[in-house]
Scaffold this active site. Structure first.
Site, PDB file in Angstrom:
ATOM      1  N   LYS A   4      16.867  17.464 -14.447  1.00 61.45           N
ATOM      2  CA  LYS A   4      16.375  16.604 -15.513  1.00 61.45           C
ATOM      3  C   LYS A   4      14.970  17.069 -15.861  1.00 61.45           C
ATOM      4  CE  LYS A   4      14.838  12.337 -14.886  1.00 61.45           C
ATOM      5  NZ  LYS A   4      13.475  12.350 -15.413  1.00 61.45           N
ATOM      6  N   GLU A   6      11.663  16.436 -18.405  1.00 58.45           N
ATOM      7  CA  GLU A   6      10.996  15.551 -19.347  1.00 58.45           C
ATOM      8  C   GLU A   6      10.261  16.360 -20.393  1.00 58.45           C
ATOM      9  OE1 GLU A   6       8.320  12.784 -17.563  1.00 58.45           O
ATOM     10  OE2 GLU A   6       9.901  11.750 -16.474  1.00 58.45           O
ATOM     11  N   GLU A  73      14.061   7.001 -23.031  1.00 55.55           N
ATOM     12  CA  GLU A  73      13.355   5.949 -22.300  1.00 55.55           C
ATOM     13  C   GLU A  73      12.268   5.335 -23.165  1.00 55.55           C
ATOM     14  OE1 GLU A  73      10.927   5.031 -18.159  1.00 55.55           O
ATOM     15  OE2 GLU A  73      11.972   6.945 -18.378  1.00 55.55           O
TER      16      GLU A  73
END
Length: 173
Positions: A4, A6, A73
């Protein structure tokens, strides 16, 4: 089974390289906790028309780079819906509204582990933080009073081995 990463469009080269190496990459955009200081703290992202279009552009660039999924998010539900409708890959909402393909929340938030702060998008299903605090205080009190660990919490040597050990120690002296 995946990596993952960001970040928005600036992460496209890294995502492309990792995906081309045969690893799955989940993109994480919107509020990105590891770089929240650069975003002005833990603040909602994509909450103006221009900002929503930037989140969409990031998502599309990361999808094109090979991300198999996009985690959104801390964006408004409208932004989450827009991105979900425009992408071919699934979207996961962490505070991005009900229109994403899936929902995720930190277990510690869900169960109220930290009573000081809970994000707006979290529904608390329990308040275990208070129970944890009480349990740790009880543990400390038992240690200080000497009631823990008691004999019932200790392993025992096999029958007759304590006496044998004492005999062996006498022979060594």
């Amino acid at each position: 089974d995946a990596v993952k990463l960001e970040g928005g469009r600036q992460m496209a080269p890294q995502i492309r390289a990792i995906a081309e190496a045969g690893m799955l990459v989940m993109a994480h955009i919107g509020l990105t906790p590891q770089s929240s200081a650069q975003l002005g703290g833990f603040r909602v992202q994509g909450n103006t028309a221009e900002a929503a279009l930037r989140v969409l552009a990031d998502a599309q660039a990361l999808e094109q780079a090979g991300a198999f999924m996009v985690l959104l998010e801390g964006v408004p539900a409208e932004t989450g819906k827009l991105v979900t409708e425009k992408l071919k890959v699934p979207t996961i909402s962490v505070g991005a509204g009900p229109h994403c393909d899936g929902q995720a929340v930190l277990l510690s938030d869900l169960i109220g582990m930290y009573p000081v702060f809970t994000p707006k998008f979290v529904k608390k299903y329990a308040a275990v933080g208070e129970q944890i605090t009480r349990a740790v205080a009880d543990f400390v009190a038992d240690i200080k009073s000497g009631t823990y660990p008691g004999p019932e919490h200790c392993y025992k040597m096999k029958e007759g081995e304590t006496a044998r050990l004492e005999e062996m120690l006498k022979l060594k002296d």
